[in-house]
Design an enzyme around this catalytic site. Structure first.
Site, short mmCIF file in Angstrom:
data_model
loop_
_atom_site.label_atom_id
_atom_site.label_comp_id
_atom_site.label_asym_id
_atom_site.label_seq_id
_atom_site.Cartn_x
_atom_site.Cartn_y
_atom_site.Cartn_z
N SER A 1 0.82 -1.21 0.00
CA SER A 1 0.00 0.00 0.00
C SER A 1 0.86 1.27 0.00
O SER A 1 1.84 1.37 0.73
CB SER A 1 -0.89 0.00 1.24
N LYS B 1 -3.33 2.23 -2.30
CA LYS B 1 -3.09 3.36 -1.41
C LYS B 1 -4.27 3.44 -0.45
O LYS B 1 -5.39 3.06 -0.80
CB LYS B 1 -2.97 4.65 -2.24
N ASN C 1 -6.64 -0.88 1.02
CA ASN C 1 -6.08 -0.44 2.29
C ASN C 1 -7.00 0.66 2.83
O ASN C 1 -7.33 1.61 2.12
CB ASN C 1 -4.66 0.07 2.05
N CYS D 1 -0.40 3.88 10.56
CA CYS D 1 0.24 4.97 9.82
C CYS D 1 0.86 5.96 10.79
O CYS D 1 0.16 6.52 11.64
CB CYS D 1 -0.74 5.70 8.92
N LYS E 1 -3.14 -4.47 9.41
CA LYS E 1 -1.73 -4.13 9.18
C LYS E 1 -1.14 -3.50 10.42
O LYS E 1 -1.60 -2.46 10.89
CB LYS E 1 -1.61 -3.18 7.99
N ILE F 1 5.53 -5.34 8.29
CA ILE F 1 5.33 -4.18 9.12
C ILE F 1 5.02 -2.94 8.28
O ILE F 1 5.38 -2.86 7.10
CB ILE F 1 6.60 -3.88 9.97
N THR G 1 5.74 1.34 8.40
CA THR G 1 7.03 2.03 8.54
C THR G 1 7.38 2.33 10.00
O THR G 1 6.51 2.36 10.86
CB THR G 1 6.99 3.36 7.76
N GLY H 1 12.14 0.62 3.27
CA GLY H 1 13.27 0.21 2.45
C GLY H 1 14.15 -0.81 3.15
O GLY H 1 13.88 -1.21 4.30
#
Ligand code: FAD
Ligand code: FMN
Ligand code: FES
Lengths: 324, 273
Positions: free
Chosen positions: A22, A46, A100, A150, A185, A211, A213, A237
């Site tokens: 997402s 998204k 999402n 988020c 999530k 996971i 971020t 990343g």
């Protein structure tokens, strides 16, 4: 040996274990010209919120060693525009679509899911089964990924995801609203992910994904200010991959439902770490920015590895953990 | 738009810290237009991680049907240092053409105004490309007069040997070459009156200043913005630029990078080069 790459997530059968995460793939159309979307195991859209969100001030992204920070702020056109403009596009895709969902309150999440249930219409395992989407019977929504993690919004987001009682209650009320696959999530920004994972399971989730971020900050020493307008952002990343693998390893041992692993997957070897740690499926996020074909290359690499190991199913990978 | 491994045909220095990269272009990707850009993955290592955006500075089709695309770049940090060390014959991962470029020759022709092309810093490449495309379309011969190019540099040593068209006005902060002062000084004090049509690319403060000037003089203007990018294709919402009033954002990578004078709050752009 014949490999069966399919993966079951509650009522949904994904055609293969590699999806795109997402927020890193828009609503699919953005990458349509660059690859065959039908080869993806799933597209996680998204975030969709009840109202349109403009998102946070710019700059919103900055590169970090082997990673990046983002503070997009869940910028999205909102439920109504999603249904009017994006859903018809998603219906055309011959891959599973997981929407999402994010919100500022339990009621927000519920209204988004209820409205999507109504807009997309009834779902049956047949319409969502791997490969059958994009054809007759495709509804454009094969499941929901509930974003309670988020880090980039003032209300909701992380606040939900760090409290087991809230996660369980939210999951339970969404469970009552849909038969579609329901994935929660989770955030790594907690002391222990296990109670949160168990809460999602107790609330009736079909799977958890982890996971999201990690909260981070970059400071520009020239201006003496944070590089991002909002100050902090979410780190993604390859830099976060070991954190994700550890979370999946812990969570998958604590719950009976499938765990979808993500965080820093750049290639098949990274994905295999997640699958060995106990994940049933994976998502590729930031790597798509680096190489739009990263998810498809990851899938090819997993299948080649399975062939070398003589494995027939994705579920056989986790059983190899700890053996040589 | 296509992702492909492009062979490097040239990577020469144009001035200290300025280089020109020429790539064997894959015709299937389509022809780039001035203001459009490509992204490069300069190494397969994880740091630097993200692809880097660069505007097209040239495009040539050879008689044998093969084509070449060039960029002008400044060596600034990790990625451009790696790029600067790549030699002829090496391959680099390209994605492009991306974004929406400057108005095309037909549109400018229809407007009937006189093109004013303004470059600062790494905005030089796309402005030279635009000048070449207008030249090829014979726009300089349009009724309102030939295109005028105004380019700003710190000093004469910082001016790349990039083949400026005749008549280009170069401005240097210290007066060591051409006009002494910034491009804004030149535009506000020296520019002859005319039916100008501004097209500019450069650092954020320069864009904010020329947007203000364009508004004051009632010039149509197209400005090429720069913003940090992750995906380059409209998927991540990372490259947002605020619209005036700040209630919403546009994406530099797909809604731009070339925007109209009043599309973006240039003063509040956040980022830029
Ligand atoms: C649409 C677009 C077109 C561009 N065209 C060109 C071009 O034609 N020629 C050229 O030389 N450069 C161009 N750039 C800028 C180029 O992408 C950066 O210089 C490059 O990414 C720097 O990478 P690096 O790793 O070398 O430097 P980094 O280590 O990433 O950065 C060095 C410094 O440069 C600044 N910086 C780098 N990138 C950006 C950015 N996107 N926004 C704001 N500040 C930044 C930062 O302050 C940073 O500290 C363009 C950028 C965009 C968005
Ligand atoms: C630019 C960007 C936007 C994101 N937006 C969302 C989002 O809307 N909803 C969500 O659940 N996760 C979002 N994420 C998190 C990713 O889905 C993923 O969990 C995280 O980036 C870790 O995976 P990665 O390292 O492979 O990118 C976003 C990540 C990035 C980089
Ligand atoms: S760079 Fe991702 S939307 Fe523009």
């Amino acid at each position: 040996m014949n490999i069966d790459p399919r993966v079951r997530i509650g009522p949904l059968v994904l055609s293969n274990p590699v999806g795109v995460a997402s927020g890193t793939f828009g609503y699919g159309a953005e990458y349509e010209g660059l690859m065959d979307l039908g080869r993806l195991g799933a597209i996680y859209t998204k975030a969709v919120t009840l109202e349109a969100r403009a998102g946070n001030d710019a700059p919103r992204i900055v590169e970090t060693p082997a990673g990046m920070l983002n503070s997009i702020g869940l910028a999205n056109p909102g439920l109504e525009a999603f249904v009017a403009r994006k859903l018809p596009e998603l219906r055309r895709l011959s891959t599973s679509v997981i929407v999402n969902v994010a919100g500022s309150s339990e009621a927000d999440y519920l209204r988004v899911v209820e409205a999507l249930e109504e807009a997309a219409g009834p779902w049956s395992p047949r319409s969502g089964a791997g490969g059958a989407t994009g054809q007759e019977g495709a509804t454009g929504v094969d499941g929901y990924e509930i974003n309670v993690s988020c880090p980039n919004v003032a209300h909701g987001g992380l606040a939900f995801g760090t409290d087991p009682a809230q996660v369980e209650r939210l999951t339970r009320s969404l469970r009552a609203a849909t038969r579609r696959a329901l994935i929660v999530k989770l955030t790594p920004n907690v002391a222990d992910i296990v109670p949160i994972a168990k809460a999602a399971e107790a609330g009736g989730a079909d799977a958890i994904s982890c996971i999201n971020t990690l909260v981070g900050m970059v400071i520009d020493t020239r201006t003496k200010r944070p590089a991002l307008a909002r100050g902090t952002g979410g780190l993604s990343g390859p830099a976060i991959r070991p954190v994700g693998v550890a979370c999946v390893w812990k969570a998958s041992r604590a719950v009976g439902i499938p765990v979808i692993g993500l965080g820093g997957i750049m290639c098949a070897d990274d994905a295999l770490q997640y699958l060995l740690a106990g994940a049933s499926a994976v998502q590729v996020g930031t790597a798509t920015f680096v190489d739009p074909r990263a998810a498809l290359k990851t899938l090819e690499g997993i299948l080649a590895w399975m062939e070398g190991e003589g494995l027939a199913g994705i579920g056989d990978i986790g059983a190899l953990f700890g053996r040589s | 738009m296509l992702q492909f491994d492009a062979q490097i045909l040239g990577n020469r220095e144009l001035a200290p810290g300025w280089k020109e990269l020429v790539l064997r272009w894959n015709g299937a990707a389509g022809h780039p237009h001035a203001g459009e850009f490509l992204t490069l993955r300069v190494s397969s290592a994880l740091d630097p991680l993200l692809r880097r955006p660069f505007a097209f500075a040239s495009f040539h089709e050879d008689p044998d049907g093969a084509s070449r695309a060039g960029i002008l770049y400044q060596v600034r940090g990790k990625a451009t240092r790696i790029l600067a060390d790549l030699g002829t014959g090496a391959f680099v991962d390209v994605l492009g053409p991306l974004g929406r470029g400057f108005p095309d020759a037909a549109q400018l022709e229809a407007e009937g105004s006189r093109p004013l092309l303004v470059a600062g810093g790494v905005g030089l490449g796309p402005i030279l490309f635009l000048a070449a495309q207008l030249e090829a379309a014979r726009i300089p011969a349009s009724a309102a007069g030939p295109a005028l190019i105004v380019a700003g540099f710190r000093n004469s040593a910082a001016i790349p040997r990039a083949g400026f068209p005749a008549g280009t006005v170069t401005c240097t902060d210290d007066g060591s070459s051409g006009y002494r002062g910034t491009v804004l000084d030149y535009l506000s004090r020296e520019l002859p009156p005319g039916n100008w049509r501004l097209m500019a690319c450069g650092p954020a403060p320069m864009l904010a200043a020329v947007a203000t000037l364009a508004r004051a003089r009632s010039w149509e203007a197209s400005l090429c913005a720069e913003q940090w990018m992750a995906c380059g294709v409209g998927a991540c919402m990372g490259c947002a630029l605020p619209v005036p009033g700040g209630a919403s954002f546009l994406r530099a990578c797909v809604d731009g990078p070339v925007f109209g004078r009043d599309d973006i709050d240039w003063g509040k752009e956040g980022g830029g080069r």
